[in-house]
Design a protein around this motif. Structure first.
Motif, PDB file in Angstrom:
ATOM      1  N   CYS A  54       8.057   4.960  10.698  1.00  0.00           N
ATOM      2  CA  CYS A  54       7.661   6.386   9.907  1.00  0.00           C
ATOM      3  C   CYS A  54       8.248   6.547   8.575  1.00  0.00           C
ATOM      4  CB  CYS A  54       8.438   7.634  10.998  1.00  0.00           C
ATOM      5  SG  CYS A  54       7.850   9.364  10.299  1.00  0.00           S
ATOM      6  N   GLY A  55       7.215   6.222   7.709  1.00  0.00           N
ATOM      7  CA  GLY A  55       7.604   5.940   6.387  1.00  0.00           C
ATOM      8  C   GLY A  55       8.404   4.641   6.102  1.00  0.00           C
ATOM      9  N   GLU A  56       9.486   5.069   5.544  1.00  0.00           N
ATOM     10  CA  GLU A  56      10.698   3.752   5.129  1.00  0.00           C
ATOM     11  C   GLU A  56      11.567   3.840   6.428  1.00  0.00           C
ATOM     12  OE1 GLU A  56      10.995   1.846   2.652  1.00  0.00           O
ATOM     13  OE2 GLU A  56       8.809   2.608   2.066  1.00  0.00           O
ATOM     14  N   LYS A  57      11.714   4.847   7.230  1.00  0.00           N
ATOM     15  CA  LYS A  57      12.764   4.844   8.566  1.00  0.00           C
ATOM     16  C   LYS A  57      11.916   3.911   9.558  1.00  0.00           C
ATOM     17  CE  LYS A  57      15.129   8.868   6.952  1.00  0.00           C
ATOM     18  NZ  LYS A  57      16.437   8.371   6.597  1.00  0.00           N
ATOM     19  N   PHE A  58      12.953   3.386  10.238  1.00  0.00           N
ATOM     20  CA  PHE A  58      12.267   2.582  11.367  1.00  0.00           C
ATOM     21  C   PHE A  58      13.189   2.481  12.762  1.00  0.00           C
ATOM     22  CE2 PHE A  58      15.109  -0.308   9.526  1.00  0.00           C
ATOM     23  CZ  PHE A  58      15.713  -0.883  10.580  1.00  0.00           C
ATOM     24  N   VAL A  59      12.588   2.380  13.855  1.00  0.00           N
ATOM     25  CA  VAL A  59      13.335   2.125  14.990  1.00  0.00           C
ATOM     26  C   VAL A  59      13.012   0.861  15.601  1.00  0.00           C
ATOM     27  CG1 VAL A  59      13.731   2.988  17.388  1.00  0.00           C
ATOM     28  CG2 VAL A  59      13.464   4.684  15.610  1.00  0.00           C
ATOM     29  N   ARG A  60      13.973   0.067  15.981  1.00  0.00           N
ATOM     30  CA  ARG A  60      13.597  -1.260  16.353  1.00  0.00           C
ATOM     31  C   ARG A  60      14.233  -1.532  17.968  1.00  0.00           C
ATOM     32  NH1 ARG A  60      14.656  -3.901  12.055  1.00  0.00           N
ATOM     33  NH2 ARG A  60      12.423  -3.634  11.341  1.00  0.00           N
ATOM     34  N   LEU A  61      13.613  -1.894  18.866  1.00  0.00           N
ATOM     35  CA  LEU A  61      13.652  -2.171  20.245  1.00  0.00           C
ATOM     36  C   LEU A  61      14.022  -3.599  20.585  1.00  0.00           C
ATOM     37  CD1 LEU A  61      11.348   0.358  22.008  1.00  0.00           C
ATOM     38  CD2 LEU A  61      13.644   0.761  21.185  1.00  0.00           C
ATOM     39  N   ILE A  62      15.193  -3.824  21.008  1.00  0.00           N
ATOM     40  CA  ILE A  62      15.568  -5.361  21.271  1.00  0.00           C
ATOM     41  C   ILE A  62      15.877  -5.578  22.591  1.00  0.00           C
ATOM     42  CG2 ILE A  62      17.080  -7.198  20.323  1.00  0.00           C
ATOM     43  CD1 ILE A  62      17.454  -5.212  17.805  1.00  0.00           C
ATOM     44  N   PRO A  63      14.739  -5.812  23.395  1.00  0.00           N
ATOM     45  CA  PRO A  63      15.034  -6.334  24.935  1.00  0.00           C
ATOM     46  C   PRO A  63      15.644  -7.292  25.172  1.00  0.00           C
ATOM     47  CG  PRO A  63      12.695  -5.784  24.235  1.00  0.00           C
ATOM     48  CD  PRO A  63      13.547  -6.072  23.281  1.00  0.00           C
ATOM     49  N   PHE A  64      16.627  -7.218  26.176  1.00  0.00           N
ATOM     50  CA  PHE A  64      17.404  -8.509  26.801  1.00  0.00           C
ATOM     51  C   PHE A  64      16.865  -8.412  28.430  1.00  0.00           C
ATOM     52  CE2 PHE A  64      19.635  -7.572  22.857  1.00  0.00           C
ATOM     53  CZ  PHE A  64      19.945  -8.636  22.671  1.00  0.00           C
ATOM     54  N   LYS A  65      17.292  -9.579  29.004  1.00  0.00           N
ATOM     55  CA  LYS A  65      17.146  -9.495  30.515  1.00  0.00           C
ATOM     56  C   LYS A  65      17.821  -8.482  31.219  1.00  0.00           C
ATOM     57  CE  LYS A  65      20.863 -12.447  31.733  1.00  0.00           C
ATOM     58  NZ  LYS A  65      21.525 -13.335  32.596  1.00  0.00           N
ATOM     59  N   ASP A  66      18.679  -7.751  30.715  1.00  0.00           N
ATOM     60  CA  ASP A  66      19.326  -6.735  31.595  1.00  0.00           C
ATOM     61  C   ASP A  66      19.648  -5.385  30.797  1.00  0.00           C
ATOM     62  OD1 ASP A  66      21.377  -7.458  29.949  1.00  0.00           O
ATOM     63  OD2 ASP A  66      22.828  -7.738  31.431  1.00  0.00           O
ATOM     64  N   HIS A  67      19.164  -5.083  29.503  1.00  0.00           N
ATOM     65  CA  HIS A  67      19.221  -3.925  28.823  1.00  0.00           C
ATOM     66  C   HIS A  67      18.349  -4.003  27.374  1.00  0.00           C
ATOM     67  CE1 HIS A  67      22.136  -6.714  26.543  1.00  0.00           C
ATOM     68  NE2 HIS A  67      21.984  -6.092  25.437  1.00  0.00           N
ATOM     69  N   ILE A  68      18.372  -2.919  26.842  1.00  0.00           N
ATOM     70  CA  ILE A  68      17.733  -2.736  25.665  1.00  0.00           C
ATOM     71  C   ILE A  68      18.683  -2.153  24.510  1.00  0.00           C
ATOM     72  CG2 ILE A  68      15.689  -1.912  24.294  1.00  0.00           C
ATOM     73  CD1 ILE A  68      14.224  -1.725  27.053  1.00  0.00           C
ATOM     74  N   ASN A  69      18.625  -3.138  23.281  1.00  0.00           N
ATOM     75  CA  ASN A  69      19.501  -2.463  22.200  1.00  0.00           C
ATOM     76  C   ASN A  69      18.309  -1.972  21.288  1.00  0.00           C
ATOM     77  OD1 ASN A  69      21.778  -3.728  22.733  1.00  0.00           O
ATOM     78  ND2 ASN A  69      21.914  -5.175  21.159  1.00  0.00           N
ATOM     79  N   ILE A  70      18.954  -0.697  20.566  1.00  0.00           N
ATOM     80  CA  ILE A  70      18.054   0.195  19.776  1.00  0.00           C
ATOM     81  C   ILE A  70      18.662   0.232  18.478  1.00  0.00           C
ATOM     82  CG2 ILE A  70      17.173   2.457  19.569  1.00  0.00           C
ATOM     83  CD1 ILE A  70      17.417   3.004  22.490  1.00  0.00           C
ATOM     84  N   GLU A  71      17.980  -0.192  17.597  1.00  0.00           N
ATOM     85  CA  GLU A  71      18.540  -0.239  16.078  1.00  0.00           C
ATOM     86  C   GLU A  71      17.644   0.912  15.453  1.00  0.00           C
ATOM     87  OE1 GLU A  71      18.607  -3.066  12.127  1.00  0.00           O
ATOM     88  OE2 GLU A  71      17.519  -3.725  13.720  1.00  0.00           O
ATOM     89  N   ALA A  72      18.539   1.869  14.961  1.00  0.00           N
ATOM     90  CA  ALA A  72      17.943   3.044  13.790  1.00  0.00           C
ATOM     91  C   ALA A  72      19.176   3.559  13.238  1.00  0.00           C
ATOM     92  CB  ALA A  72      17.427   4.050  14.896  1.00  0.00           C
TER      93      ALA A  72
END
Length: 94
Positions: A54-72
């Protein structure tokens, strides 16, 4: 710009290597991202990671085999609101 419809084929192919539980969790998080009113979100892979801009801001979803990390950027400021979750040393929600 996407309005939260179906997952792009590129991201769908990326998710194929993960268990069904992780895929479903990913879809739930993605739905929340697209449900935020009055913003326009662009979905694309960045360095092979599903990312939502959204413009310059972002959310990144990083899946793993047993969880998801969220970078924001703003998540750490709201750490108290994520009861039962932990943050990685790099500030990602685990």
């Amino acid at each position: 710009m996407q309005k939260g419809g179906s997952v792009t084929q590129e991201i769908e192919e990326y998710l194929e290597k993960y268990p069904e539980e992780i895929k479903q969790l990913f879809i739930k998080i993605r739905t929340v991202i697209f449900s935020i009113e009055n913003i326009s979100v662009e979905e694309k892979l960045w360095a092979k990671l599903p990312s939502y801009y959204c413009g310059e801001k972002f959310v990144r979803l990083i899946p793993f085999k047993d969880h998801i990390n969220i970078e924001a950027e703003g998540l750490v400021k709201h750490a108290g609101e994520f009861e039962g979750c932990k943050f990685t040393p790099k500030g990602m929600l685990h």
